[in-house]
Design an enzyme around this catalytic site. Structure first.
Site, PDB file in Angstrom:
ATOM      1  N   PHE A 182       0.870  -1.184   0.000  1.00 31.03           N
ATOM      2  CA  PHE A 182       0.000   0.000   0.000  1.00 31.03           C
ATOM      3  C   PHE A 182       0.904   1.230   0.000  1.00 31.03           C
ATOM      4  O   PHE A 182       1.749   1.371   0.887  1.00 31.03           O
ATOM      5  CB  PHE A 182      -0.856  -0.061   1.269  1.00 31.03           C
ATOM      6  CG  PHE A 182      -1.757   1.100   1.509  1.00 31.03           C
ATOM      7  CD1 PHE A 182      -3.011   1.159   0.895  1.00 31.03           C
ATOM      8  CD2 PHE A 182      -1.403   2.125   2.373  1.00 31.03           C
ATOM      9  CE1 PHE A 182      -3.876   2.216   1.144  1.00 31.03           C
ATOM     10  CE2 PHE A 182      -2.265   3.184   2.629  1.00 31.03           C
ATOM     11  CZ  PHE A 182      -3.505   3.223   2.007  1.00 31.03           C
TER      12      PHE A 182
ATOM     13  N   SER B 161       2.461   7.062   1.679  1.00 28.51           N
ATOM     14  CA  SER B 161       3.503   7.988   2.152  1.00 28.51           C
ATOM     15  C   SER B 161       4.503   8.342   1.061  1.00 28.51           C
ATOM     16  O   SER B 161       4.826   7.526   0.202  1.00 28.51           O
ATOM     17  CB  SER B 161       4.276   7.363   3.328  1.00 28.51           C
ATOM     18  OG  SER B 161       3.390   7.077   4.368  1.00 28.51           O
TER      19      SER B 161
ATOM     20  N   GLY C 123       3.757  12.477   4.779  1.00 29.37           N
ATOM     21  CA  GLY C 123       3.649  11.375   5.741  1.00 29.37           C
ATOM     22  C   GLY C 123       2.353  11.533   6.509  1.00 29.37           C
ATOM     23  O   GLY C 123       1.285  11.127   6.042  1.00 29.37           O
ATOM     24  N   SER C 124       2.442  12.196   7.678  1.00 29.95           N
ATOM     25  CA  SER C 124       1.220  12.479   8.444  1.00 29.95           C
ATOM     26  C   SER C 124       0.273  13.354   7.637  1.00 29.95           C
ATOM     27  O   SER C 124      -0.947  13.194   7.688  1.00 29.95           O
ATOM     28  CB  SER C 124       1.583  13.175   9.758  1.00 29.95           C
ATOM     29  OG  SER C 124       2.239  12.274  10.617  1.00 29.95           O
TER      30      SER C 124
ATOM     31  N   GLU D 191       0.889   3.612   9.899  1.00 32.95           N
ATOM     32  CA  GLU D 191      -0.586   3.676   9.757  1.00 32.95           C
ATOM     33  C   GLU D 191      -1.193   4.794  10.618  1.00 32.95           C
ATOM     34  O   GLU D 191      -2.282   4.659  11.180  1.00 32.95           O
ATOM     35  CB  GLU D 191      -1.212   2.306   9.999  1.00 32.95           C
ATOM     36  CG  GLU D 191      -0.667   1.304   8.984  1.00 32.95           C
ATOM     37  CD  GLU D 191      -1.528   0.111   8.708  1.00 32.95           C
ATOM     38  OE1 GLU D 191      -2.740   0.185   8.921  1.00 32.95           O
ATOM     39  OE2 GLU D 191      -0.969  -0.901   8.237  1.00 32.95           O
ATOM     40  N   GLY D 192      -0.439   5.898  10.706  1.00 31.60           N
ATOM     41  CA  GLY D 192      -0.862   7.060  11.488  1.00 31.60           C
ATOM     42  C   GLY D 192      -0.161   7.066  12.824  1.00 31.60           C
ATOM     43  O   GLY D 192      -0.349   6.159  13.636  1.00 31.60           O
ATOM     44  N   THR D 193       0.658   8.105  13.051  1.00 28.54           N
ATOM     45  CA  THR D 193       1.385   8.207  14.327  1.00 28.54           C
ATOM     46  C   THR D 193       0.385   8.357  15.483  1.00 28.54           C
ATOM     47  O   THR D 193      -0.800   8.650  15.266  1.00 28.54           O
ATOM     48  CB  THR D 193       2.285   9.463  14.321  1.00 28.54           C
ATOM     49  OG1 THR D 193       1.425  10.607  14.164  1.00 28.54           O
ATOM     50  CG2 THR D 193       3.317   9.430  13.206  1.00 28.54           C
ATOM     51  N   SER D 194       0.894   8.232  16.700  1.00 27.50           N
ATOM     52  CA  SER D 194       0.012   8.410  17.870  1.00 27.50           C
ATOM     53  C   SER D 194      -0.582   9.823  17.877  1.00 27.50           C
ATOM     54  O   SER D 194      -1.734  10.021  18.282  1.00 27.50           O
ATOM     55  CB  SER D 194       0.798   8.155  19.157  1.00 27.50           C
ATOM     56  OG  SER D 194       1.167   6.795  19.187  1.00 27.50           O
ATOM     57  N   GLU D 195       0.207  10.783  17.414  1.00 28.59           N
ATOM     58  CA  GLU D 195      -0.294  12.159  17.378  1.00 28.59           C
ATOM     59  C   GLU D 195      -1.469  12.274  16.394  1.00 28.59           C
ATOM     60  O   GLU D 195      -2.458  12.959  16.676  1.00 28.59           O
ATOM     61  CB  GLU D 195       0.847  13.118  16.983  1.00 28.59           C
ATOM     62  CG  GLU D 195       1.957  13.263  18.029  1.00 28.59           C
ATOM     63  CD  GLU D 195       2.895  12.051  18.140  1.00 28.59           C
ATOM     64  OE1 GLU D 195       2.873  11.169  17.242  1.00 28.59           O
ATOM     65  OE2 GLU D 195       3.666  11.982  19.122  1.00 28.59           O
TER      66      GLU D 195
END
Ligand code: CAA
Length: 379
Positions: free
Chosen positions: A123, A126, A131-132, A363-367
């Site tokens: 997939f 990015s 990225g984010s 798959e998406g940072t904690s932030e």
């Protein structure tokens, strides 16, 4: 509400556990050191139906629910989180999208072999500068007659050097912002498709991560997924499900850290008795157990909501945010329980920490998960 697993779910758990202990564990240390891809293991996972768990049997899948998937993901990742992410990406990031938005011809050609584990998927969202902030896609796709021409670069692609088929996001109309992003099914053999350098990673070392170059890559017109402009929606909805899978991967690492700590604390003696008799150790084990169980409940809730066709954006983000934090904390505490032995390769807990960290990033940072959760509760 019933907290008991059904006989079917117990069977999936036991099958995954046996497979992980007998077929994955023996080579996991070697593969962590050598960063070797577990090709044989992935093939066998396909034969078990674990590479297309939620895909309909009409398209070669196992037709199971999301709960089965997270149960299997936990067991596989408990033994080897590298294998977990390979399985997770194929299931939730690739098969899911083709089954939901693909044409019958795309499903026959791409989904069936992916779901049966005969082919591997990746997939590609990015980029070096997206990225984010995933809306900022620089990769472009231009329609020229009967094909699109893709140009750009993708980063951090799991299964990158080994995959056969890639779901690639690219801008078809820059003027529309994220509503001008489209998704394409691209084969590794298409002209202009270039596999970049394999990354040398801190953890999940035997999973395969690389960049992908698209240099006038020729993609047949019929390989667009859905329609032009649907790409960002496809990516976001796909990632909602993917986050449940990564949460389950993190849960596997958290559970492994707890079990290793319980075992070691009963064996290791200090001050004339096993260290499990010391409150300092007991408090750690208690915290690890409560956090692991809490993560499991959040993950099961997200999976059940998805299976019930209810909205699960917040629940998936909560599960990933919490489970990834628990994985990192449990691994750190496991090292502390093991003392000096936890800091060397002889015991597995140092790998758990290295493997756990990525679950707070991909798959998406904690932030990003916090942004998603906050937006949902402020609606
Ligand atoms: N589910 C469904 N739709 C969503 C969504 C979600 N979770 N998040 C956003 N959207 C939709 C919005 O509804 C909006 O669509 P509409 O205009 O039609 O309503 C559109 O997407 C744009 O959303 P925003 O205006 O909220 O955009 P934003 O730029 O402010 O925020 C973001 C978007 C949530 C930060 C998003 O960019 C994001 O999730 N970023 C993280 C990306 C990510 O997870 N990358 C992981 C890479 S993949 C990977 O790691 C794979 C691997 O190999 C392991």
């Amino acid at each position: 509400m019933n907290f008991e697993l059904t006989e079917e779910h117990k069977y999936i758990r036991d099958t995954a556990r046996d497979f992980a202990e007998n077929e994955i564990a023996p080579s996991s240390v070697h593969r962590d050191i050598s960063a070797e891809f577990p090709a044989e293991i992935v093939k066998k996972l396909g034969e078990l139906g674990f590479m297309g768990m939620m895909v309909s049997p009409d398209w070669g899948g196992a037709g199971m629910d999301t709960l089965s998937y997270v149960i299997a993901m936990e067991e596989i990742s408990k033994v080897d989180a590298s294998v977990g992410v390979i399985m997770s990406v194929n299931n939730s990031l690739v098969c899911y999208g083709i089954e939901k938005w693909g044409t019958d011809a795309q499903k026959e050609k791409y989904l069936r072999p992916l779901a049966m584990g005969q082919k591997l998927g990746a997939f590609c969202l990015s980029e070096p500068e997206a990225g984010s902030d995933a809306t900022q896609q620089r990769t472009v796709a231009e329609l020229k007659g009967d094909h699109y021409v893709l140009n750009g670069m993708k980063n951090w692609i799991t299964n990158g050097t080994k995959a056969d088929f890639y779901l690639i996001q690219a801008m078809t109309d820059k003027s529309k912002g994220y509503k001008g992003i489209s998704t394409f099914i691209v084969e590794q053999t298409f002209p202009g498709f270039e596999v970049g350098k394999k990354e040398d990673k801190l953890g999940i070392r035997s999973s395969d991560t690389c960049s992908i170059g698209l240099n006038n890559c020729i993609v047949p017109k019929e390989n667009i997924l859905g329609e032009e402009g649907l790409g960002f929606k496809i990516a976001m909805e796909t990632l909602n499900g993917g986050r449940i899978g990564i949460a389950a991967q993190a849960l596997g690492i958290a559970q492994a850290s707890l079990e290793a700590s319980v075992k070691y604390s009963k064996e290791r003696k200090a001050f004339n008795s096993p260290i499990s008799n010391l409150q300092a150790i007991q408090f750690k084990l208690a915290d690890m157990a409560v956090n692991t169980e809490s993560a499991r409940l959040l993950i099961f809730r997200a999976a059940l909501k998805k299976d019930a066709n209810e909205k699960f954006v917040k629940e998936a983000a909560q599960a990933k945010l919490f489970a990834s934090k628990v994985a990192v904390n449990n691994a750190l505490e496991a090292i502390q329980v093991h003392g000096g032995y936890g800091y060397v390769r002889e015991y597995l807990v140092e790998r758990y920490l290295r493997d756990a960290k990525i679950t707070e990033i991909y798959e998406g940072t904690s932030e990003i998960q916090k942004i998603v959760i906050a937006r949902e509760i402020l609606k």
